[in-house]
Design an enzyme around this catalytic site. Structure first.
Site, mmCIF file in Angstrom:
data_model
loop_
_atom_site.group_PDB
_atom_site.id
_atom_site.type_symbol
_atom_site.label_atom_id
_atom_site.label_comp_id
_atom_site.label_asym_id
_atom_site.label_seq_id
_atom_site.Cartn_x
_atom_site.Cartn_y
_atom_site.Cartn_z
ATOM 1 N N ASN A 1 3.269 -5.477 -7.570
ATOM 2 C CA ASN A 1 3.491 -5.606 -6.127
ATOM 3 C C ASN A 1 4.108 -4.344 -5.556
ATOM 4 O OD1 ASN A 1 6.719 -6.627 -5.359
ATOM 5 N ND2 ASN A 1 6.108 -6.385 -7.484
ATOM 6 N N HIS B 1 5.558 -12.129 1.647
ATOM 7 C CA HIS B 1 5.366 -11.108 0.602
ATOM 8 C C HIS B 1 4.309 -11.608 -0.371
ATOM 9 C CE1 HIS B 1 6.424 -7.678 -1.926
ATOM 10 N NE2 HIS B 1 6.339 -8.495 -2.967
ATOM 11 N N CYS C 1 3.156 -4.576 0.910
ATOM 12 C CA CYS C 1 2.714 -5.537 -0.103
ATOM 13 C C CYS C 1 1.248 -5.928 0.055
ATOM 14 C CB CYS C 1 3.616 -6.771 -0.109
ATOM 15 S SG CYS C 1 3.570 -7.758 1.414
#
Length: 210
Positions: free
Chosen positions: A179, A167, A116
């Site tokens: 993402n 994240h 990420c």
């Protein structure tokens, strides 16, 4: 303001103003911000100036290839926030889309895959900004913004492992984020608050684009 006055004077004299050949970097400038101002891609601006990185310094003079600045060349109303917003949205989406479909790989920053924060690093590097390596460190970048005031380019963070920011994704407008999704195994665009998984784990957003 000086460029705008020059435009008015040139119009009054009945002649066209000379196109800007260089730009002096000011505090708060980024390579991507200058590129957008002169309707260029960051990579093009880097090639024109022989830059090996996106790092620029206050006072540095950049060759802009004789391009006219958007603010000087367009009517005053074109520089209003409402007119500029779609262009900013498209610019962020374009940068984020360049790395869609890349395989998810924990700890990856390119090549064989990205995680990420590796994905956000790649995207923001295209926009002239160097982000820290991890989601936790990116959480400390820029400044906090409310979910009601999200803009394309804002970093959005989630608690997926018990840590505050484990994240990170990029808000691209219209309720969507880009993402690196470990569940789907690749970089994707998906709903932000429209997805219950992300909505219940959302912890905040940070703005690093000026």
């Amino acid at each position: 303001m000086k460029a705008f006055r020059a435009l008015l004077i040139a119009a009054a004299l009945g002649s066209s103003p000379a196109l800007a050949a260089s730009y002096t970097v000011k505090a708060g400038d980024t390579l991507s911000k200058i590129a957008v101002q002169y309707r260029m891609e960051p990579a093009q601006l880097m090639r024109l100036n022989g830059l090996n990185s996106t790092t620029i310094q206050v006072g540095q003079r950049l060759n802009v290839g004789g391009a006219a600045a958007t603010a000087a060349a367009a009517p005053a109303r074109a520089a209003a926030p409402v007119a500029a917003a779609p262009r900013g949205n498209a610019f962020v989406r374009s940068a984020a889309s360049r790395f869609l479909g890349i395989r998810y790989a924990l700890g990856g920053t390119g090549g064989r895959g990205v995680d990420c924060s590796g994905y956000t690093m790649l995207v923001f590097r295209q926009m002239g900004i160097n982000l820290p390596r991890t989601a936790a460190s990116q959480w400390r970048s820029g400044y906090a913004v409310s979910s009601r005031n999200l803009q394309p380019g804002d970093l959005v963070f989630f608690n997926t492992t018990g840590r505050v920011a484990s994240h990170v994704g990029i808000y691209i407008g219209d309720g969507l984020m880009a993402n690196a999704n470990s569940y789907q195994g690749r970089t994707v665009i998906e709903p932000l608050f429209g997805n219950p998984y992300w909505a219940t784990r959302y912890v905040g957003a940070r703005r690093v684009l000026s």
